[in-house]
Design a protein around this motif. Structure first.
Motif, mmCIF file in Angstrom:
data_model
loop_
_atom_site.group_PDB
_atom_site.id
_atom_site.type_symbol
_atom_site.label_atom_id
_atom_site.label_comp_id
_atom_site.label_asym_id
_atom_site.label_seq_id
_atom_site.Cartn_x
_atom_site.Cartn_y
_atom_site.Cartn_z
ATOM 1 N N GLY A 1 14.746 2.792 3.361
ATOM 2 C CA GLY A 1 14.047 1.589 2.917
ATOM 3 C C GLY A 1 12.654 1.854 2.393
ATOM 4 O O GLY A 1 11.951 0.915 2.015
ATOM 5 N N THR A 2 12.248 3.134 2.350
ATOM 6 C CA THR A 2 10.876 3.419 1.889
ATOM 7 C C THR A 2 10.839 3.650 0.375
ATOM 8 O O THR A 2 11.807 4.085 -0.240
ATOM 9 C CB THR A 2 10.257 4.645 2.610
ATOM 10 N N ILE B 1 4.854 -2.079 1.481
ATOM 11 C CA ILE B 1 5.168 -3.437 1.050
ATOM 12 C C ILE B 1 4.522 -4.374 2.075
ATOM 13 O O ILE B 1 4.855 -4.322 3.258
ATOM 14 C CB ILE B 1 6.700 -3.682 1.009
ATOM 15 N N PRO B 2 3.575 -5.206 1.656
ATOM 16 C CA PRO B 2 2.852 -6.023 2.633
ATOM 17 C C PRO B 2 3.747 -7.052 3.322
ATOM 18 O O PRO B 2 4.691 -7.551 2.712
ATOM 19 C CB PRO B 2 1.778 -6.732 1.800
ATOM 20 N N ALA C 1 4.924 1.594 11.216
ATOM 21 C CA ALA C 1 5.416 1.566 9.847
ATOM 22 C C ALA C 1 5.516 2.964 9.238
ATOM 23 O O ALA C 1 5.586 3.098 8.029
ATOM 24 C CB ALA C 1 4.493 0.705 9.000
ATOM 25 N N SER C 2 5.481 4.011 10.069
ATOM 26 C CA SER C 2 5.484 5.366 9.527
ATOM 27 C C SER C 2 6.661 5.581 8.570
ATOM 28 O O SER C 2 7.813 5.391 8.943
ATOM 29 C CB SER C 2 5.565 6.371 10.677
ATOM 30 N N PRO C 3 6.349 5.970 7.330
ATOM 31 C CA PRO C 3 7.426 6.118 6.348
ATOM 32 C C PRO C 3 8.201 7.417 6.470
ATOM 33 O O PRO C 3 9.247 7.573 5.849
ATOM 34 C CB PRO C 3 6.666 6.078 5.025
ATOM 35 N N THR C 4 7.648 8.357 7.245
ATOM 36 C CA THR C 4 8.327 9.649 7.357
ATOM 37 C C THR C 4 8.689 9.929 8.810
ATOM 38 O O THR C 4 8.146 9.331 9.733
ATOM 39 C CB THR C 4 7.423 10.792 6.852
ATOM 40 N N CYS C 5 9.570 10.870 8.971
ATOM 41 C CA CYS C 5 9.996 11.257 10.310
ATOM 42 C C CYS C 5 9.422 12.638 10.596
ATOM 43 O O CYS C 5 9.344 13.473 9.688
ATOM 44 C CB CYS C 5 11.526 11.298 10.302
ATOM 45 N N VAL D 1 15.487 -2.725 -8.780
ATOM 46 C CA VAL D 1 15.849 -1.482 -8.071
ATOM 47 C C VAL D 1 15.039 -1.366 -6.772
ATOM 48 O O VAL D 1 15.539 -0.903 -5.746
ATOM 49 C CB VAL D 1 15.657 -0.242 -8.981
ATOM 50 N N ILE D 2 13.793 -1.822 -6.812
ATOM 51 C CA ILE D 2 12.991 -1.854 -5.569
ATOM 52 C C ILE D 2 13.669 -2.821 -4.585
ATOM 53 O O ILE D 2 13.840 -2.505 -3.400
ATOM 54 C CB ILE D 2 11.537 -2.325 -5.852
ATOM 55 N N GLY D 3 14.081 -3.983 -5.070
ATOM 56 C CA GLY D 3 14.772 -4.956 -4.219
ATOM 57 C C GLY D 3 16.059 -4.381 -3.641
ATOM 58 O O GLY D 3 16.365 -4.573 -2.460
#
Ligand SMILES: NC(=O)C1=CN([C@@H]2O[C@H](COP(=O)(O)OP(=O)(O)OC[C@H]3O[C@@H](n4cnc5c(N)ncnc54)[C@H](O)[C@@H]3O)[C@@H](O)[C@H]2O)C=CC1
Ligand SMILES: CCCCCC(=O)/C=C/[C@H]1[C@H](O)CC(=O)[C@@H]1CCCCCCC(=O)O
Length: 312
Positions: free
Chosen positions: A281-282, A296-297, A36-40, A203-205
């Motif tokens: 998507g993060t 987001i769980p 689930a790493s949010p960064t690259c 906006v999150i959606g």
């Protein structure tokens, strides 16, 4: 030319004029699992030589982000807004700091698809395309909630669909980045301004859907969201008067100002981090000068079994 005091933002000047505010990325909380790493690891994009559109870019967080893009050698920034006086003043300030022909102001409303499409057309003709769209324009006015929904939600949808059309690799574009300005109110209740809060949840959606790999794999356009906590800008002016009842207004004001507001400069810095590092998507919170990734769980993990029903 008249320079309006209220749109003046000196927060991008070096060194910072007042109390120095440093953005701290809370790295201990950023990565929860490899999957689930949010960064690259590698930089996904650099602001250098990029062309950006910033809606609501003449003031506040949008203006500050324009400063950071230009400070980091962006090629051109197109800022929009509904107040031409604020736009002219912003162009004057940005040109003074970063040089001529780096910024264009276009007066218009994000609810208007023709205006929005004109921005992408302009970028195509003048610079060969757009690399970054910051869907930033937004209002906190539950008193006129129909317009609030249109600006805060419809504006983001119109902008993102146009970004796919003009920037999408599947449409002959180069790919790029959309950053949506949500709010911390997109993640928790703000009962005094419920409609604003609902629009920011939307906006999150929008980010979770448009930023999903289903779209990213075809378009090459990353879609991320930033959720600022209270930030000292015009949006937090007249909070009380602009809500549905005076009591709701008081409650919204109380909640928003529980802690000192951060500088818009901090949010501009956070936008630069997302631009360079964040996966599509993060969702990112920038609150009290700290940047955090929002996990987001998984829906299977957040519900507790109660009862099974069978059809009668
Ligand atoms: N200031 C804060 O505490 C927080 C702000 N935000 C969000 O940040 C975004 C930017 O707001 P701020 O910089 O804080 O305030 P701001 O009032 O300085 O900026 C809003 C900008 O949007 C423009 N705008 C308003 N309606 C528009 C329309 N229909 N079409 C095009 N432009 C329009 C305004 O001209 C203005 O330049 C908003 O989406 C807001 O909801 C989110 C969380 C906290
Ligand atoms: C323009 C509207 C902005 C609404 C921002 C808002 O509701 C902020 C409220 C904060 C208040 O200033 C003090 C708080 O504690 C509120 C936010 C709490 C959110 C928890 C942050 C979680 C995290 O840091 O990950």
């Amino acid at each position: 030319m008249m320079v309006k005091k209220k749109s003046e933002d000196t927060s991008c000047k070096d060194p910072a004029p007042q109390k120095k505010q440093t953005l701290v990325a809370d790295s201990s909380k950023v990565t929860t699992s490899a999957q689930a790493s949010p960064t690259c690891q590698k930089e996904l994009m650099s602001p250098k030589c990029k062309v950006a559109i910033i809606t609501g870019g003449a003031t506040g967080i949008g203006f500050s982000t324009a400063c950071h893009l230009l400070k980091n050698c962006a090629r051109h920034v197109i800022i929009t807004g509904i107040d031409s006086g604020e736009g002219e003043s912003a162009v004057e300030q940005l040109e003074e700091r970063y040089g001529d022909n780096k910024v264009t102001f276009v007066c218009g409303d994000v609810k208007n698809p023709a205006h929005f499409e004109g921005l992408f057309e302009m970028a195509c003709e003048a610079f060969g395309g757009t690399d970054i769209l910051f869907n930033n324009a937004g209002i906190l006015q539950d008193k006129s909630w129909g317009n609030e929904v249109d600006v805060n939600v419809k504006g983001v949808i119109i902008g993102t669909l146009l970004a796919f059309k003009y920037m999408g690799k599947d449409k002959g574009g180069k790919g790029g980045l959309v950053i949506n300005n949500a709010s911390i109110a997109g993640l928790h209740p703000l009962p005094g301004a419920p409609v604003y809060c609902i629009t920011k949840h939307a906006v999150i959606g929008a980010t979770l859907n448009f930023g999903h790999k289903f779209h990213y794999q075809t378009t090459g356009v990353r879609v991320c969201a930033i959720c600022p906590g209270s930030t000292s800008t015009d949006v937090t002016e007249n909070v009380c008067e602009n809500q549905l009842t005076p009591e709701w207004g008081k409650e919204a004001e109380r909640q928003i100002f529980l802690k000192p507001a951060q500088s818009p400069d901090v949010v501009g810095k956070a936008v630069m981090y997302i631009l360079r590092q964040a996966r599509s998507g993060t969702i990112w919170v920038v609150h009290n000068n700290i940047l955090k990734f929002v996990e987001i769980p998984n829906r299977h993990k957040i519900s507790t079994f109660v009862k099974e029903f069978t059809a009668c």
